[in-house]
Design an enzyme around this catalytic site. Structure first.
Site, mmCIF file in Angstrom:
data_model
loop_
_atom_site.group_PDB
_atom_site.id
_atom_site.type_symbol
_atom_site.label_atom_id
_atom_site.label_comp_id
_atom_site.label_asym_id
_atom_site.label_seq_id
_atom_site.Cartn_x
_atom_site.Cartn_y
_atom_site.Cartn_z
ATOM 1 C CB CYS B 52 -0.905 -0.012 1.233
ATOM 2 S SG CYS B 52 -1.701 1.579 1.517
ATOM 3 C CB SER B 163 -7.451 3.421 -6.969
ATOM 4 O OG SER B 163 -6.886 4.646 -6.582
ATOM 5 C CG HIS B 168 -6.904 7.840 0.595
ATOM 6 N ND1 HIS B 168 -7.416 6.584 0.365
ATOM 7 C CD2 HIS B 168 -6.882 8.458 -0.618
ATOM 8 C CE1 HIS B 168 -7.666 6.438 -0.923
ATOM 9 N NE2 HIS B 168 -7.371 7.566 -1.546
ATOM 10 C CD GLN B 170 -7.927 12.181 -4.474
ATOM 11 O OE1 GLN B 170 -7.325 12.900 -5.267
ATOM 12 N NE2 GLN B 170 -8.650 11.148 -4.861
#
Ligand SMILES: O=P(O)(O)O[C@H]1O[C@H](CO)[C@@H](O)[C@H](O)[C@H]1O
Ligand SMILES: O=P(O)(O)O[C@H]1O[C@H](CO)[C@@H](O)[C@H](O)[C@H]1O
Lengths: 350, 350
Positions: B52, B163, B168, B170
């Protein structure tokens, strides 16, 4: 000091039909994909499926049975999103909670009695028969003077929410003018008021001169990737004659449109050697609502695939919250589609 | 003679933030689903995954390695859709082919060092640390005077184009104001000019009075299904105080927001007992572009699931070509979410 280049620098492009911009990130095509990979639906359906509610002779949800039809077949949607009989009414609290009733009629059109076909696999004659049905349904729905807009469309492929692989499309008609049509009306009206010519007519002439995004043309239609395309392989069919709806298409135009649809959808299938999913539909002038001389008939194709039969473009976070975004350029997409054969890959392999 | 009822008759509702309408078809919930069923991603990830690119200590595409971080961690997107250095430039041929360069900065924020967590499974303290990072990044990006808008968002789940399952979000920031923000600015500005109060503040007061769509409130935030929601379980978090960006949030507000996010996402997970996919993001005033007293901070959640963990709503043919459409009513969705426990199903089963 570099100069700004559409094929390498991030930029925005204006959609002249809606007044909205798309963010283009041409440098981003090298992004590796570790995300969702779509399952492919196996392409081995029988010609007749006893459980399909669209096959000839089979029963439907409303209790009716389909006739043993041989070309196309139309019926009222058994699970229509809009209904003819809805009480009049509206709600408005402080201009903050605002609602209106909405009436409509929804139809389903089976394109062929054969369960295992799709538009690119049908003959030009059979597709012409579908165009005839579209024109006939448009004219007959427009007889209801409370109907203001008629949306003819097709969802193709499971990935586009299509719940039955039998080749078919839909028509939703309604008592108000929907959002996308309101936007395109405004932009076309403004252009027409200034130039006394159709916006799309002038746009098509400029595209013909530049010849960078046109995929092909026939006698009556041009097929291109619009300068402002959002979806990776989005395309548009534009009628060469400035007519504002399918009502005005001549026999020659109907056959030409069928031919354009066959060629475009064949190229789509050949691109990733898969039955290419998309949502497609015509945009045309509202009905029973005065004159729309500015309106220019066209048909949009919105296909989701990006890199292969199993990797699509996701219109998600940034796109939903801020602005549509694309990676490959419209010019790249147009070139790929231009170089595709017009012979369907299934036939060229036989 | 029937009367018009929002919970049974097809109707349109106005989105007061954008000026756009949504078509609601409340009678249509009985439609059987024979279409695409999503594959469920197994929910058994390890706490650390050597492959990852977000896990502590691992390498990334740009050659850097992540530090051994213990809370959240921010870095520049290695495959950014926008770039800081893009040559100035524009194109305009006959107002038909129109493009502008666009500059931007894109960041990725890992919410936790643990690969197998999601926001609802994190503590309020850990989510507060994420809110701190959002505020810090917002302030630091706004130091670039060429940046005009900062979009903070999260795509959660493979089905939302995410993906990497490592928790997480952005941030995409850019030199122009994107479409959705332009729309919401216009509507809020108009309302503010007339009433000298915030549109969303007044809307929230009315929703509190009616109490039909509010899911819960805490000291500083209210969480509701907006009257005009498009996605089946779409929600909005509205700050009770009229502030135009995250920059102005106090410590108490930041903790309250973390708590609201934890409760909402826990209810989402409990709805279909699955890690609930969505795209979510904050809407706030543009930066470095004058005053925006009308702007009222809020956060949208757009989740695609409709009936179960594997059946989503498709925004396809009619929706893409004509108008957004939904089946279940916002009031039904609000009630379902209201009755969900605030204890995560994984814990209540242990
Ligand atoms: O940046 P990511 O996570 O690779 O990509 C995801 O989010 C982006 C921003 O919403 C979208 O443009 C992509 O289509 C999506 O797959
Ligand atoms: O009417 P269908 O084919 O069952 O449904 C499909 O098309 C409709 C019109 O675009 C959409 O509202 C649905 O979400 C989609 O699944």
């Amino acid at each position: 000091n570099q100069t700004f280049e559409l094929d390498s620098n991030p930029h925005t492009r204006l959609n002249v039909l809606t007044g909205e911009w798309v963010l283009v990130s041409p440098h981003r095509t090298k992004r590796p994909w570790q995300g969702k990979v779509e399952e492919l639906t196996p392409d081995n359906r029988p010609e007749y499926d006893a459980k399909c509610y669209l096959c000839p002779g089979n029963g439907r949800a409303d209790g009716d049975s389909n006739p043993n039809y041989t070309e196309s077949f139309v019926f009222n949607n058994d699970f229509a999103a809009l209904l003819e009989n809805t009480p009049e009414g509206e709600m408005n609290e402080d201009d903050l909670l605002v609602a209106n009733n909405q009436r409509g009629l929804c139809r389903v059109i089976s394109f062929s009695p054969k369960h295992n076909l799709t538009l690119p696999e049908m003959s030009v004659e059979a597709i012409t028969a579908v165009v005839e049905v579209w024109q006939h349904e448009f004219n007959s729905l427009a007889q209801n003077n409370w109907i203001k807009y008629i949306q003819i469309f097709e969802n193709k492929g499971e990935i586009m929410g299509c719940s039955n692989p039998h080749p078919h499309g839909q028509i939703w008609s309604q008592s108000d003018i929907p959002l996308e049509i309101a936007k395109e009306t405004e932009r076309q009206k403004t252009y027409y008021a200034i130039h006394r010519r159709s916006l799309l007519g002038d746009y098509l002439k400029l595209e013909q001169k530049k010849n960078e995004r046109i995929i092909f043309e026939n006698d009556h239609f041009a097929v291109l990737v619009p300068f402002w395309a959002v979806w990776p392989y989005e395309t548009m069919i534009i009628s060469k004659r400035h007519v504002n709806s399918i009502k005005l298409f001549t026999d020659a135009e109907k056959k030409s449109l069928a031919e354009a649809i066959k060629i475009l959808t064949t190229k789509y299938d050949n691109l990733f050697e898969t039955s290419f999913p998309y949502s497609a539909g015509m945009h045309q002038a509202p009905v029973n609502n005065g004159y729309y001389p500015e309106w220019h008939w066209h048909m949009h194709f919105y296909p989701p695939l990006l890199r292969s039969a199993s990797v699509k473009k996701f219109m998600v976070g940034y796109e939903m919250l801020a602005n549509p975004q694309r990676d490959i350029t419209p010019e790249f997409a147009a070139n790929r589609l231009k170089e595709m054969s017009t012979l369907h890959y299934k036939n060229s392999k036989a």
